[in-house]
Write a protein that holds these residues in place. Structure first.
Motif, PDB file in Angstrom:
ATOM      1  N   LEU A   1      24.637  31.093 -13.675  1.00 28.34           N
ATOM      2  CA  LEU A   1      23.721  30.404 -14.581  1.00 28.34           C
ATOM      3  C   LEU A   1      23.598  31.137 -15.914  1.00 28.34           C
ATOM      4  N   LEU A   2      23.541  32.460 -15.876  1.00 30.10           N
ATOM      5  CA  LEU A   2      23.482  33.238 -17.118  1.00 30.10           C
ATOM      6  C   LEU A   2      24.715  32.983 -17.979  1.00 30.10           C
ATOM      7  N   GLU A   3      25.869  32.902 -17.330  1.00 29.69           N
ATOM      8  CA  GLU A   3      27.110  32.640 -18.062  1.00 29.69           C
ATOM      9  C   GLU A   3      27.131  31.220 -18.608  1.00 29.69           C
ATOM     10  N   ARG A   4      26.699  30.267 -17.797  1.00 33.35           N
ATOM     11  CA  ARG A   4      26.706  28.857 -18.218  1.00 33.35           C
ATOM     12  C   ARG A   4      25.862  28.650 -19.476  1.00 33.35           C
ATOM     13  N   PHE A   5      24.716  29.314 -19.518  1.00 29.42           N
ATOM     14  CA  PHE A   5      23.807  29.120 -20.648  1.00 29.42           C
ATOM     15  C   PHE A   5      23.890  30.238 -21.692  1.00 29.42           C
ATOM     16  N   GLU A   6      24.915  31.072 -21.570  1.00 28.44           N
ATOM     17  CA  GLU A   6      25.199  32.115 -22.561  1.00 28.44           C
ATOM     18  C   GLU A   6      23.944  32.942 -22.849  1.00 28.44           C
TER      19      GLU A   6
ATOM     20  N   MET B   1      23.571  23.231 -25.330  1.00 26.29           N
ATOM     21  CA  MET B   1      22.881  23.685 -24.130  1.00 26.29           C
ATOM     22  C   MET B   1      22.198  22.519 -23.410  1.00 26.29           C
ATOM     23  N   GLN B   2      21.708  21.534 -24.165  1.00 28.16           N
ATOM     24  CA  GLN B   2      21.160  20.331 -23.540  1.00 28.16           C
ATOM     25  C   GLN B   2      22.223  19.647 -22.688  1.00 28.16           C
ATOM     26  N   SER B   3      23.440  19.540 -23.229  1.00 24.76           N
ATOM     27  CA  SER B   3      24.532  18.911 -22.488  1.00 24.76           C
ATOM     28  C   SER B   3      24.880  19.703 -21.234  1.00 24.76           C
ATOM     29  N   ARG B   4      24.887  21.008 -21.339  1.00 27.94           N
ATOM     30  CA  ARG B   4      25.182  21.831 -20.163  1.00 27.94           C
ATOM     31  C   ARG B   4      24.095  21.684 -19.106  1.00 27.94           C
ATOM     32  N   PHE B   5      22.866  21.541 -19.558  1.00 30.30           N
ATOM     33  CA  PHE B   5      21.784  21.349 -18.591  1.00 30.30           C
ATOM     34  C   PHE B   5      21.929  20.009 -17.884  1.00 30.30           C
ATOM     35  N   VAL B   6      22.234  18.961 -18.632  1.00 32.40           N
ATOM     36  CA  VAL B   6      22.438  17.637 -18.028  1.00 32.40           C
ATOM     37  C   VAL B   6      23.552  17.693 -16.992  1.00 32.40           C
ATOM     38  N   ASN B   7      24.627  18.395 -17.309  1.00 33.79           N
ATOM     39  CA  ASN B   7      25.730  18.541 -16.346  1.00 33.79           C
ATOM     40  C   ASN B   7      25.269  19.286 -15.100  1.00 33.79           C
ATOM     41  N   LEU B   8      24.419  20.292 -15.275  1.00 37.26           N
ATOM     42  CA  LEU B   8      23.893  21.052 -14.138  1.00 37.26           C
ATOM     43  C   LEU B   8      23.067  20.148 -13.227  1.00 37.26           C
ATOM     44  N   VAL B   9      22.198  19.330 -13.813  1.00 39.97           N
ATOM     45  CA  VAL B   9      21.373  18.418 -13.015  1.00 39.97           C
ATOM     46  C   VAL B   9      22.253  17.417 -12.274  1.00 39.97           C
ATOM     47  N   ALA B  10      23.277  16.901 -12.952  1.00 40.75           N
ATOM     48  CA  ALA B  10      24.186  15.956 -12.304  1.00 40.75           C
ATOM     49  C   ALA B  10      24.901  16.599 -11.112  1.00 40.75           C
ATOM     50  N   GLU B  11      25.293  17.861 -11.256  1.00 38.20           N
ATOM     51  CA  GLU B  11      25.949  18.586 -10.162  1.00 38.20           C
ATOM     52  C   GLU B  11      24.975  18.780  -8.994  1.00 38.20           C
ATOM     53  N   GLU B  12      23.744  19.153  -9.317  1.00 31.96           N
ATOM     54  CA  GLU B  12      22.742  19.363  -8.265  1.00 31.96           C
ATOM     55  C   GLU B  12      22.494  18.066  -7.489  1.00 31.96           C
TER      56      GLU B  12
END
Length: 272
Positions: free
Chosen positions: A115-120, A164-175
């Motif tokens: 998660l730290l890497e994903r959100f830099e 970062m908003q886009s990465r968060f949306v992708n994270l929620v979709a994966e979850e």
């Protein structure tokens, strides 16, 4: 099977402020978008789910547990991002994540690092020196790093840049693909459109609609009929705009965006 359930929830602050007879469910593996302007009652509803507020009447349950009477057990099951995140400002991000991990007694180092890497995010900085966006990323890591089955997210991308908003949306979709249950309040319509199976809209403390995203879009379509000068022009117009041509008349049907649907319910006005 419903994981999150709210039945006839009421909490009045007087002067028409509060929430009144709120009811809805969120099923296992479902992402539910909770929409409404500031002051409509979203955060008040979520605070009841977290066990921070006791209902005046009605009931909230998560996985069959009463959110007030069994709040310790409920909170242990969740990943939670509050609308306004509070930190221990004298800690570094690293120290804060260690504190959260020790408090929950769950989670893996590998999940946190991913998660730290994903959100830099470099967590070594003192929290009081972090920007709003960086603090938001820290809150996201803290909420997700113990791999919870249930996520309650109140304006989770506040302060994040578009990447970062886009990465968060992708994270929620994966979850969601992994069977997680998500309740997400948001002002960003695109992220709700991209992630949520069902949508609830709250207005002045009351639910005005709860429905699947598909059904909501089907109910909110607009049709326009245009009359052209001749049939050849009408056919060309119909082809360009995917319309239905009848002689010189062309009917074009358009689906409203979620933002347009939202504004229909609010009449373009404010509800603060």
């Amino acid at each position: 099977m419903s994981v999150i359930e709210i039945k006839n929830l009421v909490r009045s602050y007087g002067g028409g402020k509060g929430i009144f007879d709120i009811s809805f469910k969120v099923n296992q593996g479902e992402a539910f978008g909770f929409l409404g302007p500031n002051g409509a009652g979203k955060t008040t509803t979520i605070r009841h789910l977290m066990g921070f507020l006791k209902p005046e009447s009605g009931k909230c349950t998560i996985d069959g547990m009463d959110c007030w009477n069994e709040r310790d057990k409920v909170q242990a099951r969740l990943g939670y991002i509050p609308g306004e995140i509070s930190f221990f400002d004298d800690m570094t991000g690293t120290e804060f994540l260690k504190f959260i991990r020790k408090y929950r007694k769950t989670g893996t180092q590998s999940r946190k690092e991913e998660l730290l890497e994903r959100f830099e995010l470099d967590p070594k900085t003192k929290i009081k020196k972090m920007s709003k966006g960086t603090k938001q990323k820290l809150g996201i890591v803290a909420a997700f790093m113990h791999d919870p089955d249930i996520l309650i997210l109140d304006e989770p991308t506040s302060g994040l840049d578009p990447l970062m908003q886009s990465r968060f949306v992708n994270l929620v979709a994966e979850e969601k693909e992994h069977g997680k249950t998500v309740l997400m309040s948001s002002h960003i319509f695109e992220e709700v459109e991209r992630t949520c199976d069902r949508i609830g809209i709250i207005q002045k403390g009351r639910m005005v609609t709860v429905d699947s995203a598909t059904a909501l879009y089907k109910r909110h379509v607009r049709s326009y009929t245009v009359t052209l000068g001749n049939e050849a022009d009408a056919k060309a117009f119909a082809k360009d705009f995917d319309g239905i041509c009848e002689g010189t008349k062309v009917t074009v049907t358009t689906k409203q965006s979620l933002e347009e649907i939202f504004m229909d319910y609010y009449g373009g006005g404010k509800n603060d």
